[in-house]
Design an enzyme around this catalytic site. Structure first.
Site, PDB file in Angstrom:
ATOM      1  N   CYS A 157       0.082  17.560   6.218  1.00  0.00           N
ATOM      2  CA  CYS A 157       0.140  16.096   6.123  1.00  0.00           C
ATOM      3  C   CYS A 157       1.477  15.617   5.562  1.00  0.00           C
ATOM      4  O   CYS A 157       1.876  15.998   4.460  1.00  0.00           O
ATOM      5  CB  CYS A 157      -1.011  15.595   5.254  1.00  0.00           C
ATOM      6  SG  CYS A 157      -0.923  13.831   4.919  1.00  0.00           S
TER       7      CYS A 157
ATOM      8  N   ASP B 111       8.731   2.180   3.387  1.00  0.00           N
ATOM      9  CA  ASP B 111       8.568   2.699   4.746  1.00  0.00           C
ATOM     10  C   ASP B 111       9.944   3.054   5.320  1.00  0.00           C
ATOM     11  O   ASP B 111      10.919   2.328   5.127  1.00  0.00           O
ATOM     12  CB  ASP B 111       7.883   1.644   5.628  1.00  0.00           C
ATOM     13  CG  ASP B 111       7.335   2.235   6.914  1.00  0.00           C
ATOM     14  OD1 ASP B 111       6.096   2.294   7.071  1.00  0.00           O
ATOM     15  OD2 ASP B 111       8.151   2.660   7.773  1.00  0.00           O
TER      16      ASP B 111
ATOM     17  N   ASN C  84      -4.074   0.502   9.261  1.00  0.00           N
ATOM     18  CA  ASN C  84      -4.342   0.854  10.661  1.00  0.00           C
ATOM     19  C   ASN C  84      -5.310   2.026  10.677  1.00  0.00           C
ATOM     20  O   ASN C  84      -5.147   2.981   9.909  1.00  0.00           O
ATOM     21  CB  ASN C  84      -3.047   1.250  11.376  1.00  0.00           C
ATOM     22  CG  ASN C  84      -2.098   0.076  11.539  1.00  0.00           C
ATOM     23  OD1 ASN C  84      -2.528  -1.041  11.807  1.00  0.00           O
ATOM     24  ND2 ASN C  84      -0.808   0.321  11.372  1.00  0.00           N
TER      25      ASN C  84
ATOM     26  N   HIS D 198      -3.262   9.979   6.842  1.00  0.00           N
ATOM     27  CA  HIS D 198      -3.512   9.965   5.398  1.00  0.00           C
ATOM     28  C   HIS D 198      -3.501   8.474   5.081  1.00  0.00           C
ATOM     29  O   HIS D 198      -2.465   7.816   5.298  1.00  0.00           O
ATOM     30  CB  HIS D 198      -2.401  10.731   4.668  1.00  0.00           C
ATOM     31  CG  HIS D 198      -2.502  10.743   3.167  1.00  0.00           C
ATOM     32  ND1 HIS D 198      -2.353  11.902   2.419  1.00  0.00           N
ATOM     33  CD2 HIS D 198      -2.692   9.737   2.272  1.00  0.00           C
ATOM     34  CE1 HIS D 198      -2.478  11.609   1.126  1.00  0.00           C
ATOM     35  NE2 HIS D 198      -2.673  10.297   1.014  1.00  0.00           N
TER      36      HIS D 198
ATOM     37  N   HIS E 157      -3.109   4.727   4.227  1.00  0.00           N
ATOM     38  CA  HIS E 157      -1.993   4.029   3.587  1.00  0.00           C
ATOM     39  C   HIS E 157      -2.145   2.545   3.837  1.00  0.00           C
ATOM     40  O   HIS E 157      -2.540   2.123   4.925  1.00  0.00           O
ATOM     41  CB  HIS E 157      -0.647   4.529   4.130  1.00  0.00           C
ATOM     42  CG  HIS E 157      -0.571   4.629   5.614  1.00  0.00           C
ATOM     43  ND1 HIS E 157      -1.120   5.678   6.327  1.00  0.00           N
ATOM     44  CD2 HIS E 157      -0.030   3.803   6.530  1.00  0.00           C
ATOM     45  CE1 HIS E 157      -0.913   5.501   7.609  1.00  0.00           C
ATOM     46  NE2 HIS E 157      -0.261   4.363   7.766  1.00  0.00           N
TER      47      HIS E 157
ATOM     48  N   HIS F 219      -0.125  -0.749   4.246  1.00  0.00           N
ATOM     49  CA  HIS F 219       1.188  -1.363   4.462  1.00  0.00           C
ATOM     50  C   HIS F 219       1.245  -2.666   3.660  1.00  0.00           C
ATOM     51  O   HIS F 219       0.299  -3.464   3.695  1.00  0.00           O
ATOM     52  CB  HIS F 219       1.373  -1.735   5.939  1.00  0.00           C
ATOM     53  CG  HIS F 219       1.425  -0.587   6.896  1.00  0.00           C
ATOM     54  ND1 HIS F 219       2.607  -0.073   7.380  1.00  0.00           N
ATOM     55  CD2 HIS F 219       0.442   0.137   7.480  1.00  0.00           C
ATOM     56  CE1 HIS F 219       2.348   0.912   8.228  1.00  0.00           C
ATOM     57  NE2 HIS F 219       1.040   1.061   8.315  1.00  0.00           N
TER      58      HIS F 219
HETATM   59  P1  5GP Z   1       0.842   3.943  10.646  1.00  0.00           P
HETATM   60  O1  5GP Z   1       1.504   3.756  11.991  1.00  0.00           O
HETATM   61  O2  5GP Z   1       0.158   5.286  10.559  1.00  0.00           O
HETATM   62  O3  5GP Z   1      -0.044   2.808  10.222  1.00  0.00           O
HETATM   63  O4  5GP Z   1       2.025   3.924   9.587  1.00  0.00           O
HETATM   64  C1  5GP Z   1       2.792   5.048   9.307  1.00  0.00           C
HETATM   65  C2  5GP Z   1       4.064   4.540   8.691  1.00  0.00           C
HETATM   66  O5  5GP Z   1       4.721   5.630   8.091  1.00  0.00           O
HETATM   67  C3  5GP Z   1       5.024   3.925   9.708  1.00  0.00           C
HETATM   68  O6  5GP Z   1       5.291   2.579   9.371  1.00  0.00           O
HETATM   69  C4  5GP Z   1       6.259   4.809   9.611  1.00  0.00           C
HETATM   70  O7  5GP Z   1       7.466   4.096   9.724  1.00  0.00           O
HETATM   71  C5  5GP Z   1       6.100   5.449   8.249  1.00  0.00           C
HETATM   72  N1  5GP Z   1       6.707   6.771   8.163  1.00  0.00           N
HETATM   73  C6  5GP Z   1       6.618   7.780   9.067  1.00  0.00           C
HETATM   74  N2  5GP Z   1       7.284   8.864   8.645  1.00  0.00           N
HETATM   75  C7  5GP Z   1       7.815   8.522   7.428  1.00  0.00           C
HETATM   76  C8  5GP Z   1       8.627   9.230   6.483  1.00  0.00           C
HETATM   77  O8  5GP Z   1       8.987  10.401   6.663  1.00  0.00           O
HETATM   78  N3  5GP Z   1       8.991   8.567   5.355  1.00  0.00           N
HETATM   79  C9  5GP Z   1       8.600   7.270   5.123  1.00  0.00           C
HETATM   80  N4  5GP Z   1       9.021   6.704   3.983  1.00  0.00           N
HETATM   81  N5  5GP Z   1       7.833   6.579   5.992  1.00  0.00           N
HETATM   82  C10 5GP Z   1       7.446   7.197   7.123  1.00  0.00           C
HETATM   83 ZN    ZN Z   2      -2.359  13.808   3.135  1.00  0.00          ZN
END
Ligand code: 5GP
Ligand code: ZN
Length: 115
Positions: free
Chosen positions: A5, A31, A88, A99, A101, A103
């Site tokens: 993860c 992010d 999401n 995992h 999160h 936003h």
């Molecule tokens: P999801 O699309 O799952 O709701 O959001 C995942 C978020 O994680 C995205 O906004 C993406 O930009 C962010 N993200 C992905 N990889 C990384 C990373 O390696 N570091 C950071 N700080 N954010 C990440």
């Molecule tokens: Zn995790």
């Protein structure tokens, strides 16, 4: 911790991030691909893949995530103008990291409905 993860690795410091907040249960960081002037992710230190995996035992943890998001927004002056919080869940909603999160987005006008 899940070995595969990304966010567990960020929490463990194995992958660098720009930390915004940390306590015994939560970690928050910027992010990597911000969608607003403020785009912070608030994550629990315990690995929970999606909202579908939450149990009643997580209620206090999720409450702390939401309250921490509000504190971060307030610290940056977004409490008055407004900000958006988003979970999401699964592919159709755009979840890419499994995992949970929260936003926290602010610093610009948001439109509704979301894309
Ligand atoms: P999801 O699309 O799952 O709701 O959001 C995942 C978020 O994680 C995205 O906004 C993406 O930009 C962010 N993200 C992905 N990889 C990384 C990373 O390696 N570091 C950071 N700080 N954010 C990440
Ligand atoms: Zn995790």
């Amino acid at each position: 911790m899940s070995d595969s993860c990304l966010f567990c690795k960020i929490i463990a410091g194995q992958i660098p991030s720009k930390k915004v907040y940390e306590d015994d249960r939560l970690f928050a960081f910027d992010d990597i691909n911000p969608q607003a002037p403020m785009h912070v992710l608030v994550v629990p230190k315990t690995h929970v893949a999606t909202l579908n995996d939450l149990a009643k035992a997580h209620d206090d943890l999720v409450g702390a995530m939401v309250r921490t998001a509000a504190q971060i927004a307030k610290q940056r002056g977004h409490d008055g103008p407004g900000y958006r919080t988003v979970f999401n869940c699964n592919a159709q909603a755009g979840q890419t990291v499994f995992h949970i999160h929260l936003h926290v987005l602010g610093g610009r006008v948001m439109t509704w409905p979301p894309g």
